[in-house]
Design a protein around this motif. Structure first.
Motif, PDB file in Angstrom:
ATOM      1  N   SER A  27     -36.125 -21.043-114.818  1.00 40.87           N
ATOM      2  CA  SER A  27     -37.497 -20.722-114.397  1.00 40.87           C
ATOM      3  C   SER A  27     -37.678 -19.213-114.262  1.00 40.87           C
ATOM      4  CB  SER A  27     -37.818 -21.406-113.055  1.00 40.87           C
ATOM      5  OG  SER A  27     -37.841 -22.808-113.202  1.00 40.87           O
ATOM      6  N   PHE A  28     -36.656 -18.538-113.747  1.00 39.18           N
ATOM      7  CA  PHE A  28     -36.718 -17.083-113.609  1.00 39.18           C
ATOM      8  C   PHE A  28     -36.780 -16.416-114.980  1.00 39.18           C
ATOM      9  CE2 PHE A  28     -34.521 -12.960-113.321  1.00 39.18           C
ATOM     10  CZ  PHE A  28     -35.345 -12.317-112.411  1.00 39.18           C
ATOM     11  N   ILE A  29     -35.955 -16.904-115.906  1.00 42.58           N
ATOM     12  CA  ILE A  29     -35.940 -16.353-117.268  1.00 42.58           C
ATOM     13  C   ILE A  29     -37.311 -16.534-117.923  1.00 42.58           C
ATOM     14  CG2 ILE A  29     -35.028 -16.794-119.591  1.00 42.58           C
ATOM     15  CD1 ILE A  29     -32.285 -17.186-118.271  1.00 42.58           C
ATOM     16  N   ASN A  30     -37.904 -17.703-117.756  1.00 42.13           N
ATOM     17  CA  ASN A  30     -39.232 -17.944-118.323  1.00 42.13           C
ATOM     18  C   ASN A  30     -40.270 -17.026-117.701  1.00 42.13           C
ATOM     19  OD1 ASN A  30     -38.294 -19.971-120.018  1.00 42.13           O
ATOM     20  ND2 ASN A  30     -38.700 -21.605-118.543  1.00 42.13           N
ATOM     21  N   ALA A  31     -40.165 -16.796-116.389  1.00 46.79           N
ATOM     22  CA  ALA A  31     -41.134 -15.941-115.695  1.00 46.79           C
ATOM     23  C   ALA A  31     -41.074 -14.512-116.227  1.00 46.79           C
ATOM     24  CB  ALA A  31     -40.865 -15.965-114.193  1.00 46.79           C
ATOM     25  N   ILE A  32     -39.864 -13.979-116.408  1.00 48.30           N
ATOM     26  CA  ILE A  32     -39.707 -12.618-116.930  1.00 48.30           C
ATOM     27  C   ILE A  32     -40.275 -12.517-118.340  1.00 48.30           C
ATOM     28  CG2 ILE A  32     -38.020 -10.900-117.688  1.00 48.30           C
ATOM     29  CD1 ILE A  32     -38.231 -10.967-114.729  1.00 48.30           C
ATOM     30  N   ARG A  33     -40.161 -13.580-119.099  1.00 47.15           N
ATOM     31  CA  ARG A  33     -40.643 -13.583-120.485  1.00 47.15           C
ATOM     32  C   ARG A  33     -42.130 -13.936-120.575  1.00 47.15           C
ATOM     33  NH1 ARG A  33     -37.710 -17.956-123.019  1.00 47.15           N
ATOM     34  NH2 ARG A  33     -37.974 -17.058-125.089  1.00 47.15           N
ATOM     35  N   GLY A  34     -42.759 -14.187-119.426  1.00 46.48           N
ATOM     36  CA  GLY A  34     -44.180 -14.502-119.411  1.00 46.48           C
ATOM     37  C   GLY A  34     -44.500 -15.855-119.998  1.00 46.48           C
ATOM     38  N   LEU A  35     -43.558 -16.814-119.881  1.00 48.23           N
ATOM     39  CA  LEU A  35     -43.748 -18.139-120.474  1.00 48.23           C
ATOM     40  C   LEU A  35     -43.870 -19.215-119.412  1.00 48.23           C
ATOM     41  CD1 LEU A  35     -41.077 -17.988-123.347  1.00 48.23           C
ATOM     42  CD2 LEU A  35     -43.539 -17.528-123.508  1.00 48.23           C
ATOM     43  N   GLN A  36     -44.574 -20.284-119.754  1.00 46.62           N
ATOM     44  CA  GLN A  36     -44.668 -21.472-118.917  1.00 46.62           C
ATOM     45  C   GLN A  36     -43.556 -22.451-119.321  1.00 46.62           C
ATOM     46  OE1 GLN A  36     -46.850 -21.751-116.358  1.00 46.62           O
ATOM     47  NE2 GLN A  36     -47.472 -19.657-116.891  1.00 46.62           N
ATOM     48  N   PRO A  37     -43.160 -23.368-118.415  1.00 48.87           N
ATOM     49  CA  PRO A  37     -42.056 -24.290-118.719  1.00 48.87           C
ATOM     50  C   PRO A  37     -42.261 -25.122-119.989  1.00 48.87           C
ATOM     51  CG  PRO A  37     -42.581 -24.369-116.381  1.00 48.87           C
ATOM     52  CD  PRO A  37     -43.652 -23.534-117.038  1.00 48.87           C
ATOM     53  N   ASP A  39     -43.956 -24.133-122.721  1.00 47.51           N
ATOM     54  CA  ASP A  39     -44.132 -23.333-123.937  1.00 47.51           C
ATOM     55  C   ASP A  39     -42.989 -23.613-124.916  1.00 47.51           C
ATOM     56  OD1 ASP A  39     -46.483 -22.205-123.077  1.00 47.51           O
ATOM     57  OD2 ASP A  39     -45.566 -20.353-122.351  1.00 47.51           O
ATOM     58  N   VAL A  40     -43.275 -23.466-126.196  1.00 45.76           N
ATOM     59  CA  VAL A  40     -42.318 -23.856-127.237  1.00 45.76           C
ATOM     60  C   VAL A  40     -40.964 -23.166-127.086  1.00 45.76           C
ATOM     61  CG1 VAL A  40     -41.870 -23.821-129.716  1.00 45.76           C
ATOM     62  CG2 VAL A  40     -44.162 -24.384-128.881  1.00 45.76           C
ATOM     63  N   SER A  41     -40.956 -21.872-126.822  1.00 42.24           N
ATOM     64  CA  SER A  41     -39.688 -21.139-126.769  1.00 42.24           C
ATOM     65  C   SER A  41     -39.165 -20.951-125.346  1.00 42.24           C
ATOM     66  CB  SER A  41     -39.851 -19.766-127.436  1.00 42.24           C
ATOM     67  OG  SER A  41     -40.889 -19.031-126.807  1.00 42.24           O
ATOM     68  N   ALA A  42     -39.701 -21.722-124.386  1.00 43.01           N
ATOM     69  CA  ALA A  42     -39.260 -21.588-122.995  1.00 43.01           C
ATOM     70  C   ALA A  42     -37.856 -22.157-122.813  1.00 43.01           C
ATOM     71  CB  ALA A  42     -40.233 -22.308-122.066  1.00 43.01           C
ATOM     72  N   ALA A  43     -37.122 -21.598-121.852  1.00 43.01           N
ATOM     73  CA  ALA A  43     -35.812 -22.147-121.495  1.00 43.01           C
ATOM     74  C   ALA A  43     -36.025 -23.481-120.786  1.00 43.01           C
ATOM     75  CB  ALA A  43     -35.079 -21.180-120.571  1.00 43.01           C
ATOM     76  N   PRO A  44     -35.238 -24.515-121.112  1.00 39.49           N
ATOM     77  CA  PRO A  44     -35.410 -25.826-120.467  1.00 39.49           C
ATOM     78  C   PRO A  44     -35.101 -25.755-118.978  1.00 39.49           C
ATOM     79  CG  PRO A  44     -33.404 -25.789-121.783  1.00 39.49           C
ATOM     80  CD  PRO A  44     -34.127 -24.527-122.086  1.00 39.49           C
ATOM     81  N   THR A  45     -35.926 -26.395-118.182  1.00 41.79           N
ATOM     82  CA  THR A  45     -35.743 -26.386-116.734  1.00 41.79           C
ATOM     83  C   THR A  45     -35.520 -27.806-116.232  1.00 41.79           C
ATOM     84  OG1 THR A  45     -38.137 -26.568-116.358  1.00 41.79           O
ATOM     85  CG2 THR A  45     -37.209 -24.359-116.455  1.00 41.79           C
ATOM     86  N   GLY A  46     -34.959 -27.928-115.036  1.00 40.53           N
ATOM     87  CA  GLY A  46     -34.735 -29.249-114.457  1.00 40.53           C
ATOM     88  C   GLY A  46     -33.867 -29.161-113.219  1.00 40.53           C
ATOM     89  N   ALA A  47     -33.812 -30.255-112.479  1.00 34.03           N
ATOM     90  CA  ALA A  47     -33.044 -30.288-111.233  1.00 34.03           C
ATOM     91  C   ALA A  47     -31.549 -30.365-111.500  1.00 34.03           C
ATOM     92  CB  ALA A  47     -33.483 -31.479-110.390  1.00 34.03           C
ATOM     93  N   ILE A  48     -31.160 -30.816-112.701  1.00 33.86           N
ATOM     94  CA  ILE A  48     -29.737 -30.889-113.037  1.00 33.86           C
ATOM     95  C   ILE A  48     -29.381 -29.685-113.901  1.00 33.86           C
ATOM     96  CG2 ILE A  48     -29.709 -33.403-112.915  1.00 33.86           C
ATOM     97  CD1 ILE A  48     -29.792 -33.448-115.984  1.00 33.86           C
TER      98      ILE A  48
END
Length: 304
Positions: A27-37, A39-48
């Motif tokens: 989520s932090f990486i996506n925020a720095i890149r200005g992306l939403q969860p 978005d196509v090139s966003a880093a995958p997020t999740g509780a695991i």
């Protein structure tokens, strides 16, 4: 001057993000890149844990900025020095160690190993928005008091590290809490050329970061103008016009992306602040010209 401009364009910044499982690294990486969860090139997020090997994410518009999502440090078999060897410590300019709760023993072990290697690292306490939301339901809620309690708790956990700074952040509300303090700290500790790369890659989340971007481009504009002026005295017919165009296009293209003037960025900003009139920015002659030139270059690259 041309060499200085080339150096500014080619400098790379490698940011390593690590921490325990579920701490919010992606989520932090996506925020720095200005992306939403989503978005196509966003880093995958999740509780695991979603990152099993070091994964690099290139900034969508500033391609010289690379963010690395490193595997979580939560395993009971975790060995800090072995971990750093496997992820190639020397690759990174600095490390972000994230926790959404208390910093664990493995986080401290990792920080000590990074410190031994004389690399820069920072502690981030994430998901502060969730903590504030939960505490706001209590009677007598005081946001500043809650933030102080979280900070003190983090410091107690890290006392053996010499009481380092801990930055409280929300990846979904960069304008709040300690994110700007984090950036100010990095600016002081990074070399000048790396600092500029960091500032230009950040999304515009406040008036202060906008001012910093303007200041950075003002410095670079002198190099672009000087290089253009020097070339103008060249006796080769047509050389001045061609080089001037290349230098200015390169400079304004960086402005185009750093200030979020591309269509996708304008649409996102318009939705976030609920102001459809912002979309009229894309009708600016300069924005239109640069957008068309970038599209033309991409078509040529694909054909090649």
């Amino acid at each position: 001057m041309k060499e200085q401009l080339k150096h500014l364009d080619n400098v790379t910044l490698h940011i390593a993000v690590t921490g325990s499982t579920g701490a919010g690294k992606s989520s932090f990486i996506n925020a720095i890149r200005g992306l939403q969860p989503d978005d196509v090139s966003a880093a995958p997020t999740g509780a695991i844990e979603t990152t099993m090997i070091p994964t690099m994410y290139t900034h969508p518009t500033m391609l010289n900025v690379k963010l690395w999502d490193l595997p979580g440090t939560g395993s009971h078999k975790f060995k800090a020095k072995k971990y750093l060897k496997e992820v190639k410590l020397e690759t990174f300019d600095f490390f972000i160690i994230i926790s959404s709760e208390r910093f664990k023993e493995n986080d401290i072990m990792l920080a000590e190993a990074i410190k031994e290697s004389k690399k820069l690292f920072l502690f981030l306490r994430s998901k502060i928005d969730n903590d504030i939301q939960a505490e706001s339901q209590r009677k007598g809620f005081d946001e500043q008091k809650v933030l102080s309690q979280i900070r003190e708790d983090c410091h107690r956990n890290l006392k053996d590290m010499g009481n380092p700074n801990v930055f409280l952040i929300s990846s979904f509300e960069l304008h709040k809490y300690d994110f700007q303090t984090l950036i100010d700290t990095l600016e002081k500790q990074l070399p000048a050329h790396k600092r500029d790369a960091l500032v230009l890659s950040l999304p515009i989340y406040s008036s202060k970061i906008l001012e910093k971007k303007i200041e950075t481009f003002m410095k670079q504009s002198w190099s672009a103008a000087a290089a253009s002026g020097c070339i103008a005295v060249a006796p080769v017919p047509g050389l001045s016009i061609a080089c001037d165009a290349a230098i200015l296009l390169g400079f304004f293209t960086k402005c185009y992306y750093a200030f979020g003037l591309d269509d996708e960025s304008i649409d996102k900003l318009s939705m976030r602040v609920n102001n459809p009139s912002l979309k009229s920015v894309r009708n600016s002659p300069l924005v239109v010209a640069i957008g068309q030139k970038k599209l033309s270059n991409r078509v040529v690259s694909v054909n090649k």
